[in-house]
Design a protein around this motif. Structure first.
Motif, PDB file in Angstrom:
ATOM      1  N   ASN A 354       0.833  -1.212   0.000  1.00  0.00           N
ATOM      2  CA  ASN A 354       0.000   0.000   0.000  1.00  0.00           C
ATOM      3  C   ASN A 354       0.863   1.256   0.000  1.00  0.00           C
ATOM      4  OD1 ASN A 354      -2.386  -1.371   0.002  1.00  0.00           O
ATOM      5  ND2 ASN A 354      -2.780  -1.171   2.190  1.00  0.00           N
ATOM      6  N   ALA A 355       1.928   1.228   0.829  1.00  0.00           N
ATOM      7  CA  ALA A 355       2.801   2.411   0.922  1.00  0.00           C
ATOM      8  C   ALA A 355       3.432   2.724  -0.433  1.00  0.00           C
ATOM      9  CB  ALA A 355       3.878   2.177   1.972  1.00  0.00           C
ATOM     10  N   PHE A 358       0.113   3.710  -3.055  1.00  0.00           N
ATOM     11  CA  PHE A 358      -0.544   5.009  -2.835  1.00  0.00           C
ATOM     12  C   PHE A 358       0.474   6.139  -2.611  1.00  0.00           C
ATOM     13  CE2 PHE A 358      -3.611   1.727  -1.607  1.00  0.00           C
ATOM     14  CZ  PHE A 358      -4.637   2.049  -2.485  1.00  0.00           C
ATOM     15  N   ASP A 382       4.566   6.767   4.883  1.00  0.00           N
ATOM     16  CA  ASP A 382       4.788   7.079   3.467  1.00  0.00           C
ATOM     17  C   ASP A 382       4.436   8.536   3.188  1.00  0.00           C
ATOM     18  OD1 ASP A 382       1.971   7.396   2.404  1.00  0.00           O
ATOM     19  OD2 ASP A 382       1.800   5.348   3.163  1.00  0.00           O
ATOM     20  N   ILE A 385      -0.643   9.770  -0.998  1.00  0.00           N
ATOM     21  CA  ILE A 385      -1.833  10.619  -1.181  1.00  0.00           C
ATOM     22  C   ILE A 385      -2.602  10.837   0.130  1.00  0.00           C
ATOM     23  CG2 ILE A 385      -2.130  10.033  -3.620  1.00  0.00           C
ATOM     24  CD1 ILE A 385      -4.316   8.052  -2.725  1.00  0.00           C
ATOM     25  N   ILE A 395     -11.144   2.314   7.464  1.00  0.00           N
ATOM     26  CA  ILE A 395     -10.159   1.822   6.509  1.00  0.00           C
ATOM     27  C   ILE A 395      -9.798   0.331   6.691  1.00  0.00           C
ATOM     28  CG2 ILE A 395      -7.897   2.323   7.584  1.00  0.00           C
ATOM     29  CD1 ILE A 395      -9.032   3.700   4.254  1.00  0.00           C
ATOM     30  N   TYR A 400     -13.382  -2.079   2.205  1.00  0.00           N
ATOM     31  CA  TYR A 400     -13.496  -0.608   2.253  1.00  0.00           C
ATOM     32  C   TYR A 400     -12.323   0.016   1.507  1.00  0.00           C
ATOM     33  CZ  TYR A 400     -14.814   4.001   3.715  1.00  0.00           C
ATOM     34  OH  TYR A 400     -15.227   5.306   3.695  1.00  0.00           O
ATOM     35  N   ARG A 401     -12.628   0.876   0.562  1.00  0.00           N
ATOM     36  CA  ARG A 401     -11.587   1.567  -0.195  1.00  0.00           C
ATOM     37  C   ARG A 401     -11.985   3.020  -0.376  1.00  0.00           C
ATOM     38  NH1 ARG A 401     -11.549  -3.088  -4.594  1.00  0.00           N
ATOM     39  NH2 ARG A 401     -13.638  -3.158  -3.763  1.00  0.00           N
ATOM     40  N   VAL A 402     -10.991   3.899  -0.302  1.00  0.00           N
ATOM     41  CA  VAL A 402     -11.310   5.323  -0.456  1.00  0.00           C
ATOM     42  C   VAL A 402     -11.774   5.561  -1.894  1.00  0.00           C
ATOM     43  CG1 VAL A 402     -10.376   7.666  -0.383  1.00  0.00           C
ATOM     44  CG2 VAL A 402      -9.640   5.974   1.319  1.00  0.00           C
ATOM     45  N   SER A 407      -8.242   1.807  -6.591  1.00  0.00           N
ATOM     46  CA  SER A 407      -7.738   0.611  -5.945  1.00  0.00           C
ATOM     47  C   SER A 407      -7.725  -0.556  -6.929  1.00  0.00           C
ATOM     48  CB  SER A 407      -8.599   0.273  -4.727  1.00  0.00           C
ATOM     49  OG  SER A 407      -8.450  -1.066  -4.377  1.00  0.00           O
ATOM     50  N   GLY A 412      -5.822  -3.742  -6.364  1.00  0.00           N
ATOM     51  CA  GLY A 412      -6.223  -3.976  -4.968  1.00  0.00           C
ATOM     52  C   GLY A 412      -7.550  -4.708  -4.867  1.00  0.00           C
ATOM     53  N   GLY A 414      -9.205  -4.569  -1.594  1.00  0.00           N
ATOM     54  CA  GLY A 414      -9.884  -3.971  -0.430  1.00  0.00           C
ATOM     55  C   GLY A 414      -9.863  -4.884   0.784  1.00  0.00           C
ATOM     56  N   LEU A 415      -9.067  -5.956   0.703  1.00  0.00           N
ATOM     57  CA  LEU A 415      -9.031  -6.896   1.833  1.00  0.00           C
ATOM     58  C   LEU A 415      -7.699  -6.857   2.592  1.00  0.00           C
ATOM     59  CD1 LEU A 415     -10.710  -9.997   0.147  1.00  0.00           C
ATOM     60  CD2 LEU A 415     -11.703  -8.512   1.872  1.00  0.00           C
ATOM     61  N   SER A 418      -7.755  -5.473   6.232  1.00  0.00           N
ATOM     62  CA  SER A 418      -8.502  -6.303   7.200  1.00  0.00           C
ATOM     63  C   SER A 418      -7.706  -7.566   7.522  1.00  0.00           C
ATOM     64  CB  SER A 418      -9.914  -6.604   6.730  1.00  0.00           C
ATOM     65  OG  SER A 418      -9.888  -7.199   5.489  1.00  0.00           O
ATOM     66  N   SER A 441       0.687   8.926   5.003  1.00  0.00           N
ATOM     67  CA  SER A 441       0.048   8.154   6.078  1.00  0.00           C
ATOM     68  C   SER A 441       1.102   7.449   6.920  1.00  0.00           C
ATOM     69  CB  SER A 441      -0.874   7.081   5.502  1.00  0.00           C
ATOM     70  OG  SER A 441      -1.710   7.622   4.527  1.00  0.00           O
TER      71      SER A 441
HETATM   72  P1  ADP Z   1      -6.425  -2.423  -1.335  1.00  0.00           P
HETATM   73  O1  ADP Z   1      -6.386  -3.774  -1.884  1.00  0.00           O
HETATM   74  O2  ADP Z   1      -7.412  -1.542  -2.021  1.00  0.00           O
HETATM   75  O3  ADP Z   1      -5.103  -1.807  -1.125  1.00  0.00           O
HETATM   76  P2  ADP Z   1      -6.471  -2.365   1.534  1.00  0.00           P
HETATM   77  O4  ADP Z   1      -7.383  -3.031   2.485  1.00  0.00           O
HETATM   78  O5  ADP Z   1      -5.043  -2.731   1.612  1.00  0.00           O
HETATM   79  O6  ADP Z   1      -7.070  -2.651   0.109  1.00  0.00           O
HETATM   80  O7  ADP Z   1      -6.629  -0.827   1.705  1.00  0.00           O
HETATM   81  C1  ADP Z   1      -7.899  -0.268   1.728  1.00  0.00           C
HETATM   82  C2  ADP Z   1      -7.891   1.152   1.243  1.00  0.00           C
HETATM   83  O8  ADP Z   1      -7.178   1.954   2.172  1.00  0.00           O
HETATM   84  C3  ADP Z   1      -7.181   1.369  -0.049  1.00  0.00           C
HETATM   85  O9  ADP Z   1      -8.037   1.126  -1.138  1.00  0.00           O
HETATM   86  C4  ADP Z   1      -6.801   2.817   0.048  1.00  0.00           C
HETATM   87  O10 ADP Z   1      -7.928   3.625  -0.313  1.00  0.00           O
HETATM   88  C5  ADP Z   1      -6.525   3.021   1.513  1.00  0.00           C
HETATM   89  N1  ADP Z   1      -5.082   2.920   1.840  1.00  0.00           N
HETATM   90  C6  ADP Z   1      -4.440   1.861   2.328  1.00  0.00           C
HETATM   91  N2  ADP Z   1      -3.142   2.144   2.545  1.00  0.00           N
HETATM   92  C7  ADP Z   1      -2.957   3.415   2.169  1.00  0.00           C
HETATM   93  C8  ADP Z   1      -1.830   4.302   2.147  1.00  0.00           C
HETATM   94  N3  ADP Z   1      -0.635   3.909   2.559  1.00  0.00           N
HETATM   95  N4  ADP Z   1      -2.025   5.543   1.681  1.00  0.00           N
HETATM   96  C9  ADP Z   1      -3.241   5.948   1.263  1.00  0.00           C
HETATM   97  N5  ADP Z   1      -4.347   5.187   1.279  1.00  0.00           N
HETATM   98  C10 ADP Z   1      -4.203   3.917   1.708  1.00  0.00           C
END
Ligand code: ADP
Length: 449
Positions: A354-355, A358, A382, A385, A395, A400-402, A407, A412, A414-415, A418, A441
């Protein structure tokens, strides 16, 4: 065998008195002495009568004393059996009756104690209301749910104690109809909860004399049901999206695009990407399900976390280089932890992935640790964004995804987060995030020391 000895004693005494009287009258047949004779015989008969009745009453009085004690519940002493006559028989019968009574009372007391133990330890709230709508008894669960005390409510009208009209209507209905009734109620005061209320009539000599309410808190069950429904809906949606695309492109290819070299290849590439997404989604779902069902115990070993972070970073070497990220692993060397290495690799992979995903081009990633009072905290920071403040609390929820589209574009599911949360909680740790939208973040997790 019933022996009428007591009766015989009495008859014998009276016969004796009459006989003595006759003898005395005969002895003093001389008329001048007749009056004296009759008086003496009456006097003697009276004396003898007194003696006999005193002898007869003595054991009866003693028996009355013992029976009074039995009536007060004192069965510690038994009536002595001094004779074999009817009085003796009566003593034996009374002693047996007292023994039976004591056994019955003991049995009832034990049953009462069992019922009380059940009543007091029940998770469900129990209220007993009499025919006049007054609270007769409540258990501790009701005290907790409604914030009332047993002492302050018993004997009072139900509505004065629990100001809930819906429950009171149920009581009235059961008292009027004498039939069991069950209903789900949403309570907003004094607590916001969903209850299942089961109300049964209490009968006394065939007439409804009260109502027994069993109140079951089903808030969590309902929440889980909703979560399960949401989960199924989410999974179906997540699976359907790539499958619809795959179907569409395969049909286009079959309709002739396969012969078109440029388009055919492009479409096949898209099909391959969607297939990979499906694969990733299913593997994440399987991981999550295995973790949630705690399949297999944690394989806890002592290992160097810094070395593990280094290994994960090297797996992402290509992506890091592509984005031109500056990565620093600031963990102290030989940072030994006690955990499941395979699961921890999954945690680090998801957080570092993720780091990177994003992050902004040319941004940084910093991995550090600090020891707090009773835990060790790891931070993955990181300069990406960031996450909008409204999304931060949700989150770590599944799917759940922003930004869903973004994603998906980044591969991604979204799991990831969790899965991270579950694994850390399995290790009795906790996870969290601090984020500054647009600036980056800081994801952290802790382990108890
Ligand atoms: P994904 O498979 O979408 O990465 P995650 O469960 O790992 O699913 O993360 C869920 C959501 O959290 C991401 O879709 C993103 O919107 C947000 N997110 C996770 N990590 C970061 C990060 N380091 N910086 C910004 N947003 C993040």
């Amino acid at each position: 065998m019933f022996k009428e000895r007591f009766h015989f004693k009495l008859v014998f005494s009276y016969l004796l008195v009459v006989l003595i009287s006759f003898c005395i009258v005969a002895f003093f047949l001389d008329r001048s002495l007749i009056f004296f004779g009759i008086s003496l015989s009456i006097f003697m008969a009276f004396g003898l009568g007194l003696f006999v009745s005193a002898q007869t009453m003595k054991p009866i009085r003693r028996m009355i004393q013992f029976v009074s004690r039995f009536a007060e519940g004192d069965f510690s002493r038994t009536i002595p059996q001094d004779s074999q006559d009817e009085i003796g028989q009566l003593a034996v019968t009374l002693n047996k009756m007292a023994q039976d009574l004591e056994n019955k009372i003991r049995e009832i007391q034990t049953k009462n104690q069992h019922l009380e133990a059940v009543f007091f330890s029940m998770i469900e709230g129990v209220i007993v209301v009499n025919g006049a709508g007054q609270v007769v008894s409540i258990n501790p669960a009701i005290e907790n749910i409604f914030g009332i005390t047993k002492r302050s409510v018993e004997g009072r009208i139900f509505l004065e104690v629990i100001r809930n009209n819906d429950i009171f209507e149920i009581i009235k209905r059961v008292l009027a109809k004498g039939e069991f009734f069950s209903s789900d109620l949403s309570l907003s005061y004094p607590v916001k909860k969903i209850f299942q209320v089961n109300a049964s009539p209490i009968f006394e000599k065939g007439v409804v004399s009260g109502c027994l309410l069993v109140i079951h808190d089903i808030t969590e069950i309902r929440k889980l049901e909703t979560m399960r429904q949401d989960f199924v809906a989410n999974v179906s949606h997540e699976l359907k999206t790539p499958l619809t695309s795959i179907k569409g492109y395969v049909e286009t290819l079959l309709d002739g695009a396969l012969e078109d070299k440029d388009h055919g290849r492009k479409f096949l590439k898209i099909v391959a990407e969607h297939t990979e997404r499906l694969n990733q989604l299913i593997s994440d779902l399987l991981d999550l399900s295995a973790i949630e069902s705690q399949e297999g115990p944690l394989k806890v070993t002592v290992f160097d976390l810094k070395a593990l972070v280094q290994k994960v970073l090297s797996n992402f070497q290509a992506q890091i280089a592509k984005k031109g990220l500056d990565v620093s692993n600031k963990l102290p060397s030989s940072l030994m932890v006690n955990a499941d290495q395979g699961r921890m690799e999954q945690v680090l992979t998801n957080l570092i992935d993720n780091a990177i995903k994003f992050n902004k081009p040319g941004g940084f990633i910093m991995i550090s640790s600090k020891v707090t009072e009773n835990a060790i905290e790891f931070v993955i920071e990181d300069a990406g964004i960031g996450i909008p403040p409204n999304d931060v609390p949700r989150i770590f929820e599944r799917f759940y995804r922003v930004d869903k589209a973004r994603s998906r574009e980044l591969g991604g599911t979204g799991l990831g987060l969790s899965i991270v949360k579950h694994i850390i909680e399995m290790h009795h740790g906790s996870v969290g995030v601090e984020s500054n939208e647009g600036f980056g973040s800081k994801f952290w997790f802790t382990f108890p020391l």
